[in-house]
Design an enzyme around this catalytic site. Structure first.
Site, mmCIF file in Angstrom:
data_model
loop_
_atom_site.group_PDB
_atom_site.id
_atom_site.type_symbol
_atom_site.label_atom_id
_atom_site.label_comp_id
_atom_site.label_asym_id
_atom_site.label_seq_id
_atom_site.Cartn_x
_atom_site.Cartn_y
_atom_site.Cartn_z
ATOM 1 N N ARG A 1 14.046 -12.338 10.245
ATOM 2 C CA ARG A 1 13.138 -11.942 11.330
ATOM 3 C C ARG A 1 12.330 -13.167 11.767
ATOM 4 O O ARG A 1 11.184 -13.358 11.401
ATOM 5 C CB ARG A 1 12.214 -10.829 10.848
ATOM 6 C CG ARG A 1 12.941 -9.502 10.665
ATOM 7 C CD ARG A 1 12.230 -8.563 9.732
ATOM 8 N NE ARG A 1 10.793 -8.492 9.953
ATOM 9 C CZ ARG A 1 9.946 -7.987 9.077
ATOM 10 N NH1 ARG A 1 10.391 -7.572 7.900
ATOM 11 N NH2 ARG A 1 8.662 -7.927 9.348
ATOM 12 N N ARG B 1 9.416 -12.978 3.228
ATOM 13 C CA ARG B 1 10.196 -11.752 3.456
ATOM 14 C C ARG B 1 10.831 -11.759 4.837
ATOM 15 O O ARG B 1 11.985 -11.369 5.002
ATOM 16 C CB ARG B 1 9.287 -10.526 3.287
ATOM 17 C CG ARG B 1 10.054 -9.206 3.306
ATOM 18 C CD ARG B 1 9.172 -8.061 2.873
ATOM 19 N NE ARG B 1 8.184 -7.710 3.889
ATOM 20 C CZ ARG B 1 7.221 -6.828 3.702
ATOM 21 N NH1 ARG B 1 7.087 -6.228 2.531
ATOM 22 N NH2 ARG B 1 6.376 -6.542 4.677
ATOM 23 N N ARG C 1 -9.295 5.571 10.435
ATOM 24 C CA ARG C 1 -9.239 4.190 10.912
ATOM 25 C C ARG C 1 -10.483 3.796 11.703
ATOM 26 O O ARG C 1 -10.687 2.612 11.973
ATOM 27 C CB ARG C 1 -8.005 3.975 11.796
ATOM 28 C CG ARG C 1 -6.696 3.856 11.050
ATOM 29 C CD ARG C 1 -5.567 3.517 12.000
ATOM 30 N NE ARG C 1 -4.283 3.418 11.334
ATOM 31 C CZ ARG C 1 -3.817 2.340 10.729
ATOM 32 N NH1 ARG C 1 -4.563 1.252 10.695
ATOM 33 N NH2 ARG C 1 -2.634 2.332 10.149
ATOM 34 N N ARG D 1 -2.136 -9.982 12.388
ATOM 35 C CA ARG D 1 -2.184 -8.623 11.833
ATOM 36 C C ARG D 1 -3.221 -8.525 10.722
ATOM 37 O O ARG D 1 -3.889 -7.499 10.578
ATOM 38 C CB ARG D 1 -0.796 -8.215 11.314
ATOM 39 C CG ARG D 1 0.217 -7.938 12.413
ATOM 40 C CD ARG D 1 1.374 -7.111 11.911
ATOM 41 N NE ARG D 1 2.158 -7.811 10.903
ATOM 42 C CZ ARG D 1 3.148 -8.654 11.156
ATOM 43 N NH1 ARG D 1 3.472 -8.926 12.416
ATOM 44 N NH2 ARG D 1 3.819 -9.227 10.184
ATOM 45 N N LYS E 1 0.815 -1.217 0.000
ATOM 46 C CA LYS E 1 0.000 0.000 0.000
ATOM 47 C C LYS E 1 0.849 1.268 0.000
ATOM 48 O O LYS E 1 0.564 2.220 -0.734
ATOM 49 C CB LYS E 1 -0.932 -0.020 1.222
ATOM 50 C CG LYS E 1 -1.821 1.190 1.377
ATOM 51 C CD LYS E 1 -2.922 0.925 2.392
ATOM 52 C CE LYS E 1 -2.360 0.577 3.769
ATOM 53 N NZ LYS E 1 -1.802 1.752 4.475
#
Length: 206
Positions: A142, A136, A97, A153, A22
């Site tokens: 990570r 990713r 939001r 999420r 985005k």
């Protein structure tokens, strides 16, 4: 010139799940239409960095681990929208939001004789997004970014955006775009969808 001579002004919102690119698309759309991309995260950071009166309030709240309340977020965003570069249009990213923020933005724009013209919704298959983010995370080392964390999420995103999208859909503002593919492919889809709505790039309009 921004937008077309007779078409709507480019006052837009972009929405999409984490991992759909985005932010990248927002920057590109804003450049194409000749309007600023306005991200709440950027607004918060800029005010905190510059130690503005609003920034000091934000820092105190964030340092305490609390969410910035709607009232303060609205104040920060309206302050940014009052700046000269947003007079002829803008692309919002990360705001509104909540339904309260939707109402505030409606009232803010209405007072100026304006309105939000379109909501660009990047749509992407959840499993493909999760796989993309998982890969990713592994590539970047990570290991804490687990599949469960990524799916959580996605759940939060869906829960938070559902009421907003329902509100904007009822007004016919939502423009759905397939968010999967290369950056260029998604950008071309967005450009085609916006052109269909009457928006023209600054290059096409000059």
């Amino acid at each position: 010139m921004t937008g077309s001579e007779t078409g709507p002004s480019p006052r837009l919102l972009i929405v999409g799940p984490p991992g759909a690119g985005k932010g990248t698309q927002a920057t590109q759309i804003a450049e194409t239409l000749g309007v600023p991309a306005i991200s709440t995260g950027d607004i918060f950071r800029a005010n905190v960095r510059d130690e503005t009166e609003l920034g000091v309030k934000v820092k105190t709240i964030m340092d305490a681990g609390d969410y910035v309340p709607d009232s303060l977020t609205n104040e920060l965003v309206s302050d940014r929208l009052d700046q000269g570069d947003a007079a002829q249009g803008f692309l919002l990213d990360g705001y509104p939001r909540t339904l309260q923020q939707v109402g505030f933005l409606d009232d803010y724009l209405s007072a100026k004789g304006q309105a939000l013209e379109a909501v660009i919704l990047l749509v992407a298959d959840r499993d493909e997004i999760v796989e993309r983010l998982r890969k990713r995370a592994l590539d970047q080392g990570r290991s804490d970014d687990t599949e469960d964390a990524i799916r959580h999420r996605q759940d939060v995103y869906l829960r938070e955006t559902a009421p907003l999208l329902e509100s904007y859909r009822s007004r016919g503002l939502v423009v759905e775009v397939d968010g999967l593919g290369s950056i260029e492919q998604v950008a071309e889809r967005i450009d085609a969808a916006l052109t269909e709505r009457g928006f023209r790039s600054t290059a096409a309009a000059s």
